[in-house]
Scaffold this motif. Sequence first.
Motif, PDB file in Angstrom:
ATOM      1  N   GLY A  10       2.161   3.993   9.027  1.00  0.00           N
ATOM      2  CA  GLY A  10       0.731   4.092   8.725  1.00  0.00           C
ATOM      3  C   GLY A  10      -0.119   3.917   9.966  1.00  0.00           C
ATOM      4  O   GLY A  10       0.267   3.242  10.928  1.00  0.00           O
ATOM      5  N   ASN A  11      -1.285   4.508   9.956  1.00  0.00           N
ATOM      6  CA  ASN A  11      -2.185   4.448  11.119  1.00  0.00           C
ATOM      7  C   ASN A  11      -3.132   3.258  10.998  1.00  0.00           C
ATOM      8  O   ASN A  11      -4.320   3.403  10.716  1.00  0.00           O
ATOM      9  CB  ASN A  11      -2.982   5.750  11.231  1.00  0.00           C
ATOM     10  N   PHE A  12      -2.593   2.071  11.208  1.00  0.00           N
ATOM     11  CA  PHE A  12      -3.396   0.852  11.141  1.00  0.00           C
ATOM     12  C   PHE A  12      -3.491   0.254  12.541  1.00  0.00           C
ATOM     13  O   PHE A  12      -2.499   0.193  13.274  1.00  0.00           O
ATOM     14  CB  PHE A  12      -2.754  -0.175  10.209  1.00  0.00           C
ATOM     15  N   CYS A  36       3.215  -1.924   4.705  1.00  0.00           N
ATOM     16  CA  CYS A  36       4.557  -2.280   5.168  1.00  0.00           C
ATOM     17  C   CYS A  36       5.475  -1.070   5.081  1.00  0.00           C
ATOM     18  O   CYS A  36       6.424  -1.020   4.287  1.00  0.00           O
ATOM     19  CB  CYS A  36       5.122  -3.431   4.330  1.00  0.00           C
ATOM     20  N   GLY A  37       5.209  -0.071   5.912  1.00  0.00           N
ATOM     21  CA  GLY A  37       6.090   1.079   5.996  1.00  0.00           C
ATOM     22  C   GLY A  37       6.066   1.976   4.781  1.00  0.00           C
ATOM     23  O   GLY A  37       5.280   1.801   3.847  1.00  0.00           O
ATOM     24  N   ILE A  72       0.844  -1.186   0.000  1.00  0.00           N
ATOM     25  CA  ILE A  72       0.000   0.000   0.000  1.00  0.00           C
ATOM     26  C   ILE A  72       0.885   1.242   0.000  1.00  0.00           C
ATOM     27  O   ILE A  72       1.842   1.345   0.772  1.00  0.00           O
ATOM     28  CB  ILE A  72      -0.932   0.014   1.227  1.00  0.00           C
ATOM     29  N   HIS A  73       0.567   2.181  -0.859  1.00  0.00           N
ATOM     30  CA  HIS A  73       1.277   3.458  -0.910  1.00  0.00           C
ATOM     31  C   HIS A  73       0.312   4.557  -0.485  1.00  0.00           C
ATOM     32  O   HIS A  73      -0.881   4.530  -0.789  1.00  0.00           O
ATOM     33  CB  HIS A  73       1.804   3.737  -2.315  1.00  0.00           C
ATOM     34  N   GLY A  74       0.844   5.534   0.225  1.00  0.00           N
ATOM     35  CA  GLY A  74      -0.003   6.633   0.673  1.00  0.00           C
ATOM     36  C   GLY A  74       0.758   7.547   1.600  1.00  0.00           C
ATOM     37  O   GLY A  74       1.972   7.406   1.805  1.00  0.00           O
ATOM     38  N   LYS A  75       0.055   8.495   2.151  1.00  0.00           N
ATOM     39  CA  LYS A  75       0.629   9.453   3.082  1.00  0.00           C
ATOM     40  C   LYS A  75       0.015   9.247   4.458  1.00  0.00           C
ATOM     41  O   LYS A  75      -1.164   8.922   4.581  1.00  0.00           O
ATOM     42  CB  LYS A  75       0.381  10.887   2.607  1.00  0.00           C
TER      43      LYS A  75
END
Length: 341
Positions: free
Chosen positions: A120-122, A142-143, A111-114
């Motif tokens: 990531g806030n999971f 994964c980071g 997963i890519h994102g900001k």
Amino acid sequence: MGKLISVTASPPHCVRSKLLCFSLVYLLTTLSLILYVSLSRNQCIFRYSPFDPIQTKRFSFPSSYGEHKYAFPTHRSSCSSPVFFSDYWTVLNEIHSICRVSSSSETLRYIHGKSETFGGNFSTQKRFSYFNHSNNDVEVPCGFFRDFPISNSDRAEMDKCELVVASAIFNDHDKIIQPVGLGVKTLETVCFYMFIDNKTLNSLSHHNVISKNNPKDYRIGAWRIIKISESDNLYPNPAMNGVIPKYLIHRLFPNSKFSIWVDAKIQLMIDPLLLIHSMLVIPEVDIAISKHPFFVNTIEEAMATARWKKWGDVDGLRMQMETYSEHGLKPWSSHKLPYPT
């Protein structure tokens, strides 16, 4: 008639005594082995590749560099648990064959994102849901939800690596140590990468270990130096940034079939090809983790970390351990603490 007296030379006593001869041979052999072990760099017998390994030093450091950065000596025997290695050329050919036939179809999608945090806030439950999926089209977190500032030229070189040995020094905390015992084809087969920050680079330049005149290709002995640029996306604590390449080495080197992480305070004294073959290829496992020399589980290491003030945020460390317990995690592993997200 006179008597004939025949005088023949008798053999020496040492020749007549087979037991004495055997004892002398045994004594000479034992003394030779003792001398070999005494002069050996790692106090081990026959640990190097027998086929013309590189015995010379990879780099000579100035005497002013690295003062008070050596690891504390230990009284434990370095050969308490010897590892038996196969023939160097056999290992080299087998690993080359594995790299040729490996398929990229099994590569995970990420997963890519900001995000406000690097990981990531999971929630923990959300992360667990990705562990046992059977669909390779599913993207997993994964980071790298914040940018890790590496130059494009360095990324291009890192993408070429099929076998990598990586390490990191942040905040000028350790000294760069060269690997020893490398086979003649190892440097042509294995990439050695050292990640550093600006403070470490300034220290290396100050001690004339590295020159800033060629910023695109820093090399110190076997290591290619990767400078991590200053960025607001990094953690304020350098120790947090140092473990990013450690835990996400598979993301930084996406085409690498095998990887070895070496803490900067440790010297790699065995050819990495032999380690990979003996630890991963032969037993057909995915990961090998060294046993902590002192602590049995993560809780013990957390207590020692707080006791010796190796981590400034003791309350954060306590919350991390409590979070493990709240979510049913069993922190009985002996490896280093993961960075919090």
